[in-house]
Write a protein that holds these residues in place. Structure first.
Motif, short mmCIF file in Angstrom:
data_model
loop_
_atom_site.label_atom_id
_atom_site.label_comp_id
_atom_site.label_asym_id
_atom_site.label_seq_id
_atom_site.Cartn_x
_atom_site.Cartn_y
_atom_site.Cartn_z
N THR A 125 0.84 -1.19 0.00
CA THR A 125 0.00 0.00 0.00
C THR A 125 0.88 1.25 0.00
OG1 THR A 125 -1.74 -1.15 1.22
CG2 THR A 125 -1.82 1.25 1.21
N LEU A 127 0.85 5.19 0.65
CA LEU A 127 0.04 6.15 1.40
C LEU A 127 0.57 7.56 1.14
CD1 LEU A 127 -2.16 6.77 3.50
CD2 LEU A 127 -0.44 6.43 5.28
N SER A 129 0.13 11.39 2.39
CA SER A 129 -0.40 12.13 3.53
C SER A 129 0.26 13.50 3.60
CB SER A 129 -0.15 11.37 4.84
OG SER A 129 1.25 11.17 5.04
N GLY A 185 -8.14 0.75 -7.12
CA GLY A 185 -7.44 2.02 -7.11
C GLY A 185 -5.94 1.89 -7.07
N GLY A 186 -5.38 0.68 -7.33
CA GLY A 186 -3.95 0.47 -7.27
C GLY A 186 -3.32 0.48 -8.63
N GLN A 191 -2.11 -0.95 -3.92
CA GLN A 191 -3.14 0.03 -3.60
C GLN A 191 -2.50 1.38 -3.27
OE1 GLN A 191 -5.16 -1.98 -0.38
NE2 GLN A 191 -6.78 -2.69 -1.75
N TYR A 193 -3.55 5.03 -1.49
CA TYR A 193 -4.51 5.78 -0.69
C TYR A 193 -4.01 7.21 -0.53
CZ TYR A 193 -6.71 1.33 0.50
OH TYR A 193 -7.34 0.13 0.42
N ASP A 194 -4.86 8.15 -0.90
CA ASP A 194 -4.50 9.56 -0.86
C ASP A 194 -5.30 10.24 0.24
OD1 ASP A 194 -4.45 12.26 -3.35
OD2 ASP A 194 -3.71 12.15 -1.31
N THR A 195 -4.66 10.57 1.34
CA THR A 195 -5.30 11.29 2.44
C THR A 195 -4.79 12.71 2.55
OG1 THR A 195 -3.63 10.50 4.02
CG2 THR A 195 -5.58 9.13 3.71
#
Length: 483
Positions: A125, A127, A129, A185-186, A191, A193-195
């Motif tokens: 994953t 990430l 941030s 979404g990968g 994967q 993940y956009d936070t």
């Protein structure tokens, strides 16, 4: 999590396939964070005599023991994007030295710089941030995450399990390599993940001015002439100008103007038996249609408006039934703003102007349906807050020229003008659109709202008879509204 243990002089004890390290020991050891690039090397604990080394995920980084009494320490090698931890036990000390190792690709490290959100690969994953001051910085972080996720998925998860050795400084990993975990979404199974957030206002107000300028030029000329002399009659009438004729010793003719909408010059001589009717017409029509809508949209979302209408079109269906489908026409605009920074906005604009064309109408189920003449364009521009741009050149020109004449006689020089009719018409339409975007914020809660149109002039429960009896002296324009 995979662990690799190296022992020096003592035996390293493993619980299952991983070493459990408490958060208290990490805090006591003062964990340091290291950032290295895939394929690069960095020495740790140089000059220290180590008795044991542990690495969390050997697929992310690996260690190589440096032999020698003066050198000592280990060499840290980045293998694939990700994060892991390294713990080093020095001879004669119980508290290990802890390191958090973040390994990234060279391309991702080049994209990430001051102001960009942080990108970390945790297993399979990626990430994203943090906060970005502009959309460009955010896109850099997204591109870096895609690169690292792609490389991570291509390399796989690495080996599982671990092994221990007694004093020889070597370890052997046991286990099978695995593929990257798949997820929505990968990129190739990894994967993302956009936070992260973008520190800009996301509401855009777009002021639009749509101006359509129309010009029509019309020129018409026609002639009716009649000559009577001693029972001989000769005349020339334009199309549909002669309504009736009576033959005989005293013939009579009834005619109308060659061009009913034109100006007529009439000449009649009873003595010479001559009658002439000359119709002349020249007109220039100018029209200006203005629409000033204001649209508000979120960054990345679309907004549209239509100043026109919808025409019902019958659509034949099965079993002899007919349904109705509405087709829009008029002046329309669709726009999509994207906030790039606190002062820059990317704006996609798609204006369209259409009108009904009854000359090319078709008949569907016995109903005449006009065609739709359309002018449209699609463009994307980048503007500053409050800057404007103009879309022009949407010109529609239609020219109609018609000459009706008597064969042979109408081709004669000068005299032929008495035996022909001219109709010339030209229509020009030009559409100009002016767009001005603004970054706006909503009104604060409890703020005074601006007055709506007509609100200040409206009188609630106003005297109805005052404007009727007072006349000009009344301060009311009409009952319920002040002047």
């Amino acid at each position: 999590m995979n662990k690799r243990i190296f022992g020096y002089g003592t035996t390293a004890l493993l619980c299952g396939s991983s070493m459990v390290v408490s958060s208290a020991s990490l805090a006591a050891g003062g964990a340091q964070e290291l950032d290295i690039v895939v394929g690069s090397q960095q020495s740790l604990a140089s000059g220290h005599t180590l008795r044991r080394v542990a690495i969390g995920d050997p697929s992310v980084a690996d260690v190589l023991v440096i032999r020698g009494e003066k050198a000592g320490g280990v060499l840290l090698i980045g293998k694939s994007p990700g994060s892991t931890n390294v713990m080093l036990w020095e001879q004669g000390k119980d508290t290990p030295m802890s390191y958090v190792v973040n390994v990234g690709s060279a391309a991702a490290k080049t994209l990430i710089g001051p102001g960009t959100p942080s990108v970390k690969v945790l297993g399979d994953t990626a990430l994203i941030s943090g906060a970005a001051p502009t959309m460009e910085m955010h896109q850099r972080a997204v591109a870096a995450a895609e690169i690292e996720a792609h490389q991570r998925a291509a390399l796989g998860r690495g080996a599982n399990g671990g092994a221990a050795s007694n004093g020889n400084g070597k370890g052997k990993a046991n286990g099978n390599g695995g593929d990257g975990a798949s997820g929505a979404g990968g990129t190739n199974g990894a994967q993302i993940y956009d936070t992260s957030t973008v520190a800009t206002r996301s509401v855009v107000q777009v002021d639009v001015r749509v101006v359509e300028f129309s010009r029509s030029v019309l020129k018409q000329v026609g002639l009716n002439i009649l000559k009577q002399n001693n029972g001989f009659t000769f005349g020339s009438f334009a199309r549909s100008a002669l309504t009736s004729a009576t033959n005989g010793p005293a013939p009579s003719f009834t005619s109308v103007a060659p061009i009913s909408s034109a100006f007529n010059l009439v000449f009649n001589s009873a003595t010479h038996g001559l009658f002439a009717d000359l119709s002349l017409m020249e007109s220039n029509n100018l029209a200006r249609i203005l629409a000033e809508p204001t649209l508000v949209a979120l960054s990345g979302q679309s907004a549209s408006f239509l100043a026109g209408g919808e025409i019902p079109v019958p659509i034949p269906q099965g079993l002899g039934t007919t349904s109705i489908e509405y087709k829009p026409y008029g002046v329309g605009l669709t726009l999509t703003p994207t906030v790039l920074s606190p002062q820059r906005i990317a704006l996609k604009v798609a204006p369209e102007a259409s009108q009904l064309d009854f000359a090319n109408a078709v008949t569907i189920s016995g109903v005449s349906v006009p065609a739709i003449t359309t002018r449209r364009t699609d463009t994307t521009v980048e503007l500053g807050d409050g800057e404007s741009f103009v879309i022009g050149g949407l010109i529609d020109r239609e020219t109609i020229s018609n000459v009706a004449k008597v064969p042979l006689l109408g081709d004669l020089p000068i005299i032929g003008a008495f035996f022909k009719q001219l109709n010339y018409q030209q229509n020009d339409k030009e559409l100009v659109i002016i767009v001005t975007p603004h970054l706006v914020s909503p009104l604060a809660r409890g703020a005074t709202l601006p007055a709506t149109p007509g609100e200040q002039a409206e009188q609630r429960n106003a005297p109805v008879w005052r404007s009727l009896l007072g006349g000009v002296a009344s301060r009311d324009a009409v009952p319920g509204f002040s002047k």
